[in-house]
Design a protein around this motif. Structure first.
Motif, PDB file in Angstrom:
ATOM      1  N   VAL A 252       0.917  -1.679   0.212  1.00 31.86           N
ATOM      2  CA  VAL A 252       0.037  -0.217  -0.266  1.00 31.86           C
ATOM      3  C   VAL A 252       0.609   1.078  -0.178  1.00 31.86           C
ATOM      4  O   VAL A 252       2.607   1.561   0.441  1.00 31.86           O
ATOM      5  CB  VAL A 252      -1.033   0.259   1.353  1.00 31.86           C
ATOM      6  N   GLU A 253       0.577   2.114  -0.860  1.00 30.91           N
ATOM      7  CA  GLU A 253       1.139   3.116  -0.620  1.00 30.91           C
ATOM      8  C   GLU A 253       0.573   3.839  -0.044  1.00 30.91           C
ATOM      9  O   GLU A 253      -0.073   4.543   0.487  1.00 30.91           O
ATOM     10  CB  GLU A 253       1.394   4.367  -2.129  1.00 30.91           C
ATOM     11  N   LEU A 254       1.922   5.028   0.593  1.00 29.01           N
ATOM     12  CA  LEU A 254       1.408   5.472   1.924  1.00 29.01           C
ATOM     13  C   LEU A 254       2.674   7.357   1.983  1.00 29.01           C
ATOM     14  O   LEU A 254       3.698   7.187   1.017  1.00 29.01           O
ATOM     15  CB  LEU A 254       1.968   4.843   3.167  1.00 29.01           C
ATOM     16  N   ASP A 255       1.844   8.376   1.331  1.00 29.55           N
ATOM     17  CA  ASP A 255       1.966   9.464   0.873  1.00 29.55           C
ATOM     18  C   ASP A 255       3.338  10.123   2.591  1.00 29.55           C
ATOM     19  O   ASP A 255       2.918   9.451   3.658  1.00 29.55           O
ATOM     20  CB  ASP A 255       1.303  10.447   1.375  1.00 29.55           C
ATOM     21  N   LEU A 256       4.698  10.176   2.055  1.00 26.51           N
ATOM     22  CA  LEU A 256       5.157  10.686   3.120  1.00 26.51           C
ATOM     23  C   LEU A 256       5.220  11.732   4.730  1.00 26.51           C
ATOM     24  O   LEU A 256       5.175  11.807   5.567  1.00 26.51           O
ATOM     25  CB  LEU A 256       6.023  11.627   2.720  1.00 26.51           C
ATOM     26  N   TYR A 257       4.273  12.300   4.117  1.00 23.71           N
ATOM     27  CA  TYR A 257       3.051  13.248   5.404  1.00 23.71           C
ATOM     28  C   TYR A 257       3.055  12.115   6.384  1.00 23.71           C
ATOM     29  O   TYR A 257       3.079  12.769   7.558  1.00 23.71           O
ATOM     30  CB  TYR A 257       2.467  13.970   5.351  1.00 23.71           C
ATOM     31  N   THR A 258       1.751  11.658   6.073  1.00 22.44           N
ATOM     32  CA  THR A 258       1.372  10.224   7.229  1.00 22.44           C
ATOM     33  C   THR A 258       2.418   9.363   7.406  1.00 22.44           C
ATOM     34  O   THR A 258       2.093   9.320   8.568  1.00 22.44           O
ATOM     35  CB  THR A 258       0.062   9.575   5.710  1.00 22.44           C
TER      36      THR A 258
ATOM     37  N   VAL B 268       5.555   9.810   7.737  1.00 18.26           N
ATOM     38  CA  VAL B 268       6.840  11.023   9.141  1.00 18.26           C
ATOM     39  C   VAL B 268       5.111  11.454  10.362  1.00 18.26           C
ATOM     40  O   VAL B 268       6.053  11.009  11.590  1.00 18.26           O
ATOM     41  CB  VAL B 268       6.225  11.941   8.547  1.00 18.26           C
ATOM     42  N   LEU B 269       4.195  11.622  10.248  1.00 18.50           N
ATOM     43  CA  LEU B 269       3.558  12.199  11.473  1.00 18.50           C
ATOM     44  C   LEU B 269       2.566  11.414  12.000  1.00 18.50           C
ATOM     45  O   LEU B 269       1.684  12.058  13.161  1.00 18.50           O
ATOM     46  CB  LEU B 269       2.713  13.848  11.051  1.00 18.50           C
ATOM     47  N   GLY B 270       2.450  10.527  11.220  1.00 18.03           N
ATOM     48  CA  GLY B 270       0.888   9.839  11.293  1.00 18.03           C
ATOM     49  C   GLY B 270      -0.317   9.972  11.449  1.00 18.03           C
ATOM     50  O   GLY B 270      -0.152  10.643  10.272  1.00 18.03           O
ATOM     51  N   GLY B 271      -1.324   9.201  11.104  1.00 14.66           N
ATOM     52  CA  GLY B 271      -2.394   9.432  10.493  1.00 14.66           C
ATOM     53  C   GLY B 271      -3.444   8.191  10.620  1.00 14.66           C
ATOM     54  O   GLY B 271      -2.671   6.668  10.941  1.00 14.66           O
ATOM     55  N   GLU B 272      -4.137   8.534   9.345  1.00 12.41           N
ATOM     56  CA  GLU B 272      -5.146   7.022   9.278  1.00 12.41           C
ATOM     57  C   GLU B 272      -4.860   6.838   7.651  1.00 12.41           C
ATOM     58  O   GLU B 272      -4.525   7.602   6.569  1.00 12.41           O
ATOM     59  CB  GLU B 272      -7.092   7.043   9.706  1.00 12.41           C
ATOM     60  N   LYS B 273      -5.308   5.467   7.138  1.00 18.43           N
ATOM     61  CA  LYS B 273      -4.802   5.049   6.310  1.00 18.43           C
ATOM     62  C   LYS B 273      -6.042   4.200   5.492  1.00 18.43           C
ATOM     63  O   LYS B 273      -6.476   3.066   6.129  1.00 18.43           O
ATOM     64  CB  LYS B 273      -3.939   5.032   5.690  1.00 18.43           C
ATOM     65  N   VAL B 274      -6.901   4.444   4.382  1.00 18.08           N
ATOM     66  CA  VAL B 274      -7.440   3.131   4.268  1.00 18.08           C
ATOM     67  C   VAL B 274      -7.627   2.108   3.154  1.00 18.08           C
ATOM     68  O   VAL B 274      -6.749   2.756   2.512  1.00 18.08           O
ATOM     69  CB  VAL B 274      -9.210   4.110   3.765  1.00 18.08           C
ATOM     70  N   VAL B 275      -7.325   1.333   3.812  1.00 22.84           N
ATOM     71  CA  VAL B 275      -6.823  -0.147   3.106  1.00 22.84           C
ATOM     72  C   VAL B 275      -7.627  -0.541   2.329  1.00 22.84           C
ATOM     73  O   VAL B 275      -8.862  -1.705   2.763  1.00 22.84           O
ATOM     74  CB  VAL B 275      -5.940  -0.773   3.080  1.00 22.84           C
TER      75      VAL B 275
ATOM     76  N   LYS C   2     -13.212  -2.568   2.540  1.00 23.57           N
ATOM     77  CA  LYS C   2     -12.138  -1.381   3.025  1.00 23.57           C
ATOM     78  C   LYS C   2     -12.069  -1.572   4.653  1.00 23.57           C
ATOM     79  O   LYS C   2     -13.144  -1.668   5.357  1.00 23.57           O
ATOM     80  CB  LYS C   2     -12.196  -0.029   2.382  1.00 23.57           C
ATOM     81  N   VAL C   3     -10.406  -1.371   5.219  1.00 24.93           N
ATOM     82  CA  VAL C   3     -11.101  -1.280   6.351  1.00 24.93           C
ATOM     83  C   VAL C   3      -9.486  -0.177   7.502  1.00 24.93           C
ATOM     84  O   VAL C   3      -8.671   0.974   5.727  1.00 24.93           O
ATOM     85  CB  VAL C   3     -10.011  -2.159   7.676  1.00 24.93           C
ATOM     86  N   LYS C   4     -10.206   1.270   8.325  1.00 25.60           N
ATOM     87  CA  LYS C   4      -9.123   2.000   8.049  1.00 25.60           C
ATOM     88  C   LYS C   4      -7.960   1.401   9.153  1.00 25.60           C
ATOM     89  O   LYS C   4      -8.273   1.498  10.434  1.00 25.60           O
ATOM     90  CB  LYS C   4     -10.951   3.496   8.807  1.00 25.60           C
ATOM     91  N   LEU C   5      -7.128   1.960   8.777  1.00 27.21           N
ATOM     92  CA  LEU C   5      -5.669   1.451   9.880  1.00 27.21           C
ATOM     93  C   LEU C   5      -5.256   2.880  10.016  1.00 27.21           C
ATOM     94  O   LEU C   5      -5.610   4.495   9.923  1.00 27.21           O
ATOM     95  CB  LEU C   5      -4.919   0.883   8.499  1.00 27.21           C
ATOM     96  N   LYS C   6      -4.706   2.742  11.484  1.00 27.09           N
ATOM     97  CA  LYS C   6      -4.157   3.735  12.152  1.00 27.09           C
ATOM     98  C   LYS C   6      -2.600   3.925  11.816  1.00 27.09           C
ATOM     99  O   LYS C   6      -2.157   2.578  12.003  1.00 27.09           O
ATOM    100  CB  LYS C   6      -4.050   3.745  14.279  1.00 27.09           C
ATOM    101  N   VAL C   7      -2.148   5.463  11.555  1.00 30.27           N
ATOM    102  CA  VAL C   7      -0.624   4.714  10.268  1.00 30.27           C
ATOM    103  C   VAL C   7       0.008   5.263  11.890  1.00 30.27           C
ATOM    104  O   VAL C   7       0.066   6.523  11.938  1.00 30.27           O
ATOM    105  CB  VAL C   7      -0.461   4.992   9.848  1.00 30.27           C
ATOM    106  N   ASN C   8       1.049   4.862  12.112  1.00 27.41           N
ATOM    107  CA  ASN C   8       2.021   5.460  13.333  1.00 27.41           C
ATOM    108  C   ASN C   8       3.175   6.159  12.722  1.00 27.41           C
ATOM    109  O   ASN C   8       3.503   6.188  11.721  1.00 27.41           O
ATOM    110  CB  ASN C   8       3.289   4.405  14.321  1.00 27.41           C
ATOM    111  N   ALA C   9       3.163   7.459  13.787  1.00 24.82           N
ATOM    112  CA  ALA C   9       4.152   8.494  13.121  1.00 24.82           C
ATOM    113  C   ALA C   9       5.848   7.276  13.599  1.00 24.82           C
ATOM    114  O   ALA C   9       6.426   6.990  13.855  1.00 24.82           O
ATOM    115  CB  ALA C   9       4.050   9.414  14.310  1.00 24.82           C
TER     116      ALA C   9
END
Lengths: 308, 102
Positions: free
Chosen positions: A225-231, A233-240, A246-253
């Protein structure tokens, strides 16, 4: 019912000797024998025709009848009856009885032979001794092998499939979680048995085409799964995307490029284990921003200086 | 046919299929049919019956001897493996064709 030219079937002239018949049969039988041509319906039919031709032409009595009536075989019985009736009348007038030489269905065999053969030589009986070969034993029919292609998505759900094998429609249930190259057996769906023997089995081998998004290893699924640099680096959420939706995942900083996240039970269904599934392993592919604006370039420079 | 735990007595098998015991022994010698020895008796596993029936057909229909049956059996196995390999390669080819079309 169509007239069958047995001589033509063996590639022979009508004047062929018993030796010629035997030789031609051996040559063609080696070419078209069903055991040497598995899953080849055409070869199977040709072998039946050759076998039938040999059965008739190698037996002097049968050959005589075949030669006598030839293409008029349809009228053979009527002709014989009329002849018998004439002989009977003639014998009666002479004060004695006489019977014509009729062919009994018990003399010959039907097996897998054509309607033409059965109509001419009678059917229903088993094979007798012929040319030193005994056909009394019951044989199980030949096993058939078939292949079926499924997409990964299709292999992940239990579903029904109908296909045609030897002009017979077969409906099967494909259990979720079937593996690539796995073979299942359908008892009794192969070729019919010989002399009342049981039918053979049908073996279906599944071939699962590769999926462009998910790779399957055992019961686990792998995806990138592709992840943008900002998410990242800073963490956030990503729908996969998963196989279930689809599931929403928490992305660690501070998520690194190539880092992996395991989603338990979101992988491929386990074969014949209801509700059980492997894991989904996500590999993060951090994408660096391109085509930066002047403002963005300034900010990155500032960030670089701060980091130094 | 007397059957013990999926095993069939060799001699009974020969009677059932109307074949010589020596034919079965030769198939065994050539490694085409496995036999199990129990209490000084020879048995054949039921799982091997369809193979045995194929060998009998080849022997009777094509008048092949055991050596010939061995060669045919070996070539048929190779043909089956090659067909499977071909199906797998065809699958991979489909995958690349799909990618090109995208």
């Amino acid at each position: 019912m169509e007239f069958i030219d047995y001589y033509k079937a063996l590639g022979l002239e009508k004047s062929a000797s018993q030796e010629d018949i035997k030789k031609a049969y051996r040559k063609l039988a080696r070419q078209y024998h069903p055991d040497l041509n598995p899953n080849d319906k055409e070869a199977h039919q040709k072998f039946q025709r050759i076998n039938e031709a040999h059965e008739v032409l190698s037996d002097p009595e049968k050959r005589k009848k075949y030669d006598q009536y030839g293409e008029n075989w349809k009228h053979a019985e009527e002709f014989e009856k009329a002849q018998q009736s004439r002989q009977s009348r003639s014998a009666h007038s002479q004060g004695r009885s006489s019977y014509g030489e009729g062919f009994s269905s018990e003399d010959f065999s039907s097996g897998d032979f054509s309607d033409f053969f059965n109509s001419m030589f009678g059917g229903g009986g088993g094979f007798g001794e012929s040319g030193g070969r005994s056909r009394q034993a019951k044989f199980r029919g030949q096993d058939y092998n078939a292949e079926m292609q499924l997409t990964l998505k299709e292999a992940s759900v239990t579903h029904q499939r109908t296909f045609t094998i030897n002009d017979k429609n077969v409906r099967i249930t494909v259990p979720a979680g079937i593996a690539d190259g796995q073979t299942i057996k359908l008892k009794g769906h192969g070729a019919p048995g010989v002399n009342g023997g049981p039918a053979g089995d049908l073996y279906i081998t599944f071939h699962i085409t590769e999926d462009p998004v998910f790779k399957r290893l055992g019961d686990d699924l792998y995806t990138t799964v592709e992840l943008d640099l900002y998410t990242a680096v800073l963490g956030g959420e990503k729908v996969v995307d998963t196989f279930d939706g689809k599931v929403k995942l928490k992305v660690n900083a501070g998520t690194q490029n190539g880092a992996k996240t395991r989603l338990k039970g979101k992988g491929f269904p386990v074969y014949k284990k209801d509700g059980a599934a492997g894991d989904l392993i996500i590999t993060w592919n951090v994408k660096l921003p391109v085509n930066l604006t002047e403002k963005q370039k300034e900010l990155f420079k500032e960030l670089a200086q701060l980091s130094n | 046919m007397p059957v013990t735990n999926d095993l069939i007595l060799r001699d009974e098998c020969c009677i059932h299929y109307n074949i010589e015991v020596s034919f079965l022994d030769r198939l065994h010698e050539y490694g085409l049919i496995e036999m199990v020895s129990l209490e000084e008796k020879q048995f054949i596993h039921t799982g091997q019956l369809s193979e045995l029936e194929k060998f009998i057909r080849l022997h009777r229909d094509l008048e092949l001897n055991v050596e010939g049956i061995g060669v045919v059996s070996n070539l048929l196995d190779r043909m089956k493996r090659m067909q499977q390999e071909m199906a797998e390669l065809r699958n991979r080819l489909y995958l690349y064709r799909d990618v090109d079309e995208l």
